[in-house]
Each structure stands twice: as C-alpha cells, then as structure tokens.
Design an enzyme around this catalytic site. Structure first.
Site, short mmCIF file in Angstrom:
data_model
loop_
_atom_site.label_atom_id
_atom_site.label_comp_id
_atom_site.label_asym_id
_atom_site.label_seq_id
_atom_site.Cartn_x
_atom_site.Cartn_y
_atom_site.Cartn_z
N ASP A 140 -0.52 -5.43 11.61
CA ASP A 140 -0.33 -4.38 10.60
C ASP A 140 -0.34 -2.99 11.20
O ASP A 140 0.27 -2.06 10.66
CB ASP A 140 -1.46 -4.46 9.55
CG ASP A 140 -1.08 -5.27 8.34
OD1 ASP A 140 -0.09 -6.02 8.42
OD2 ASP A 140 -1.76 -5.16 7.31
N HIS A 145 3.56 2.70 -0.24
CA HIS A 145 3.19 1.31 -0.57
C HIS A 145 2.02 1.36 -1.54
O HIS A 145 0.90 1.72 -1.18
CB HIS A 145 2.79 0.56 0.71
CG HIS A 145 2.40 -0.87 0.47
ND1 HIS A 145 3.17 -1.94 0.90
CD2 HIS A 145 1.33 -1.42 -0.16
CE1 HIS A 145 2.59 -3.08 0.55
NE2 HIS A 145 1.46 -2.78 -0.10
N GLY A 178 -0.23 -0.81 -4.09
CA GLY A 178 -0.71 -2.07 -4.63
C GLY A 178 -2.20 -1.93 -4.84
O GLY A 178 -2.69 -0.82 -5.01
N GLY A 221 -4.25 -2.27 -2.54
CA GLY A 221 -4.39 -1.37 -1.40
C GLY A 221 -3.17 -0.48 -1.39
O GLY A 221 -2.09 -0.92 -1.80
N ARG A 266 -1.87 -2.28 -14.35
CA ARG A 266 -1.31 -2.67 -15.65
C ARG A 266 -2.34 -2.48 -16.76
O ARG A 266 -2.00 -2.00 -17.86
CB ARG A 266 -0.84 -4.12 -15.60
CG ARG A 266 0.37 -4.34 -14.70
CD ARG A 266 0.59 -5.80 -14.37
NE ARG A 266 -0.52 -6.33 -13.58
CZ ARG A 266 -0.53 -7.54 -13.02
NH1 ARG A 266 0.51 -8.33 -13.17
NH2 ARG A 266 -1.57 -7.96 -12.31
N GLY A 276 3.18 -3.89 -5.09
CA GLY A 276 3.17 -4.38 -6.48
C GLY A 276 3.32 -3.30 -7.52
O GLY A 276 4.07 -3.44 -8.49
N GLU A 294 6.78 -1.19 -6.85
CA GLU A 294 8.00 -1.93 -7.19
C GLU A 294 8.18 -2.13 -8.69
O GLU A 294 9.30 -2.37 -9.14
CB GLU A 294 7.98 -3.31 -6.51
CG GLU A 294 8.05 -3.25 -5.00
CD GLU A 294 7.78 -4.61 -4.36
OE1 GLU A 294 7.98 -5.63 -5.04
OE2 GLU A 294 7.35 -4.63 -3.19
#
EC number: 2.7.2.1
Length: 397
Positions: free
Chosen positions: A147, A207, A209, A211, A283, A329, A332
C-alpha cells in the site's frame, strides 16, 4: 479460460479476503471472505458464477491457515486451479525497504514481519497469510504488493516531519501514506478518460471509505498524501480522528486516561461515529441528516470541509491540474458528499453535471463536474486494487 488468473489475498488480523482475478480483464472470477477468525463462529463465504456459499471454519490450527488450505480444494473443485499462475498478497506497510512489488522469499517475509511496529494490526496478519499460502500453494510464485509503495516517489519536503532528525534516523518516523494501490489505479484510469498519457497527467485523488485519504499525483507520481506515519492521520474517517493537535494526547494522559484508552478513542470512537454520536457509516449519517439529526449534520459538514481543505492545499504540490478523482465506497457512491466537497471549492469554479453525478454511482465511472476556469474535471472512478495486485504479480513472472 486463459492462463492469466491470479489468486489475490488480503489477510487481516481476524479476516481474510480473497479473489481469483483475471489479470487481463480485471474481472473477479471468484471472490470471498473469511471472517471472525479466532472465534467459535469463524466462517468462510464465496461467490462464483452468481452463486453464494458459506462454510464454518473449525479446527485447532490457525484459522488463516485453515481458510487458505480450503482455497486449494475450492479452486480445484471450481475448475480454476489450472489457470492460476500466481498468488498476490496485499501488504499494508513496506516502509522504505519496499518501493515496488516484489517476489516473495523467506527474506522478504521476514522483512515484512520486521515492519510490524509500523503497522501492528496489518503486517503480522499479512505475513501469516503469506506463510499459509506458500505452504498451501508451494508450486505457485507469490508476490507482495505494498500500500505504501506508490508514495515512495514523494519528495523529501513532503515526507519529512518537522521533528528532531533522530526521530527519523533512529525510528523511521516520516510520512509513508496508504491506499497507494487505489490511488495508482484510479489515476491511470483517469488519464485514459481525459485522453492524456499518465506521465503528463496530474490529479488530486480522493479515496473516501471507512478509511480515507487524499493523494496529490503530479505527472503520474505521488508527491504528497494525507495519511502519514500511520493510517490515523489526515482526513476524518469512519471511526478515526484524522489530523489532531498532538498536545491533546498529553492532555488526556494527564487527565488519567491510559494510553490504550486514548488511542482506542482516536482509532475506533472518533470520525463520523464520534462527531455524530450515532454511526460510523456515511449512509447512516445522510439518512439521519434528512431526519434532522444535528450530530449527523455536523459530522457531514466537518467531513466534507476537511476533504475540501486537503484538495485545495494539494494544488500547491502540482505543476498542472487535470482534475479531482473520487473513489472508495463513499467517493464512488455518495452524490451529496461529492456535491458538498465541490461546493466548498467554489473558487476553483467547478460546475456540477447533475445527471452525471447521479449516474456515476454503483460501479459506474463518469465526469460529474467541470471547471471552465481551470479546464479540469471532477471524475468518479471505481477502484480495483485486486486488479493492480494481479497485474503487477503477472508482470514479474
């Protein structure tokens, strides 16, 4: 079928994600998860040809070892074994030692284990997965994809902390960055979308998510990123605090908090969960906002504002600017969060394509906004870290 399949393994402390990836197309032929390792309800599930199955994992041996051992029979049973040419392992921390994908040897495995202090939750589990896979698939070449590797192109000014020099020379304390495989993948896909060579393309990759991190990518290379020595710094996340005045840690210790309690709070009880007092899930935050929950609304505002601040600051790291990439997540799928982040960046002149923003969800890539002022675009690109791991493994065969 073609002989281009790679078994990709992501070994966590109590879980194991696995997939058989077609290294040419990026398709997941088989995908699965082992979870609750070390507990009585340890289990393993997978999906193949649209059909899902689950089994219990029982035995006194390491559950990682048992699960990976079961993959031998499973891939044979499903007719995949003969097409698997390599095993690729996702490893979180490569330190300064590993700047690219490497073929796994005993020496490499030992070096990964030595880096456990830098990633105590991840690297020991990664090494366990490697040892189990080498035993289960002795005839297959195995590779480690890190990573941190993509960020090894960061200049010294970006990775150096403003701390005593010996903290770096003696203990390796510096910015390493994470999510590198994701930032690498989406930047290459973004360059294709705007029809430019990656070597001439510059983006700010976001990015988002559970994380989350931001990466400044200049002419295809990582030149700065928000996560630092550990994945705790940078953006506010699901349960992680992100950037924080380090004096707060001393303050809490003086108030009688144990070191364990402090870092448990910062890692597992902060972020969306801490600010909202409700949930770590974006969410759930959005749903509660619609119902008038003040804590959820504040968490939304803090999160989006901090992402926007990082994006704006990373313009200083770029020679040119082709656009912002949303992935992960949340990145996107969350139209309201993307919209608010771009709204905060009003001086950059992004104008939302409302239909584009609605369409770019649930696995669909797309352009969601354009800045006529800068000639830049805001893009949504689903990440595919497993494909990168498969590709980079095959390249070294």
């Amino acid at each position: 079928m073609s002989n281009s399949f790679v078994l990709v393994i992501n070994s966590g402390s109590s879980s194991l994600k696995f997939a058989v990836i077609d290294s040419v197309s990026g398709d997941a032929v088989l995908s699965g998860l082992g979870e609750c390792f070390g507990l009585s309800d340890a289990r393993m599930s997978w999906k193949f040809n649209g059909e899902k199955k689950e089994i219990s994992i029982e035995g006194d041996d390491s559950h990682h070892k048992i699960a990976i051992g079961k993959l031998v029979g499973l891939t044979e049973e499903l007719g995949l074994a003969q097409d698997i040419v390599a095993v690729g392992h996702r490893i979180v921390h490569g330190g300064e030692k590993f700047t690219k994908t490497v073929r796994i040897t005993e020496e490499v495995t030992q070096e990964i284990e030595k880096l456990a202090d830098l990633a105590p939750l991840h690297n020991p589990a990664g090494a366990i997965g490697i040892r189990a896979a080498v035993e289960a698939f002795p005839s297959l070449p195995q590779f480690a994809v890190f990573d941190t590797a993509f960020h090894q192109t960061m200049p010294q000014r970006a990775f150096t902390g403003a701390i005593a020099k010996e903290l770096y020379t003696d203990f390796g304390i510096r910015r390493y960055g994470f999510h590198g495989t994701s930032h690498y993948f989406v930047s290459r896909e973004a360059a294709k979308m705007i029809n430019k060579p990656i070597e001439e393309s510059s983006f700010i990759s976001v990015h988002l998510g559970n994380g989350a991190s931001v990466c400044a990518i200049n002419n295809g290379e990582s030149v700065d990123t928000s996560m630092g020595f550990t994945p705790l710094s940078g953006l506010m996340m699901g349960t992680r605090c992100g950037d924080l005045d380090p004096g707060i840690i001393e303050y809490l210790l003086k108030k009688g908090w144990s070191q364990e309690k402090v870092f448990n709070s910062l890692n597992k009880a902060s972020g969306f969960l801490g600010v909202s007092g409700l949930t770590s899930d974006a969410r759930g935050i959005l749903e509660a906002m619609e119902e008038g929950h003040e804590g959820a609304a504040l968490a939304f505002q803090v999160f989006t504002y901090r992402v926007s601040k990082y994006i704006a600051s990373y313009l200083a790291a770029l020679d040119s600017f082709d656009g912002i990439i949303f992935t992960g997540g949340i990145g996107e799928n969350s139209m309201p969060i993307r919209r608010e982040i771009l709204k905060n960046l009003k001086l950059l002149g992004f104008v939302e394509d409302v239909k584009g923003n609605e369409d770019a969800r649930f696995g669909n890539a797309g352009v969601i906004a354009t800045s006529e002022l800068l000639g830049a675009k805001a893009l949504v690109i689903p990440t595919n870290e497993e494909w990168v791991i498969a590709q980079q493994s095959v390249e070294l065969l």
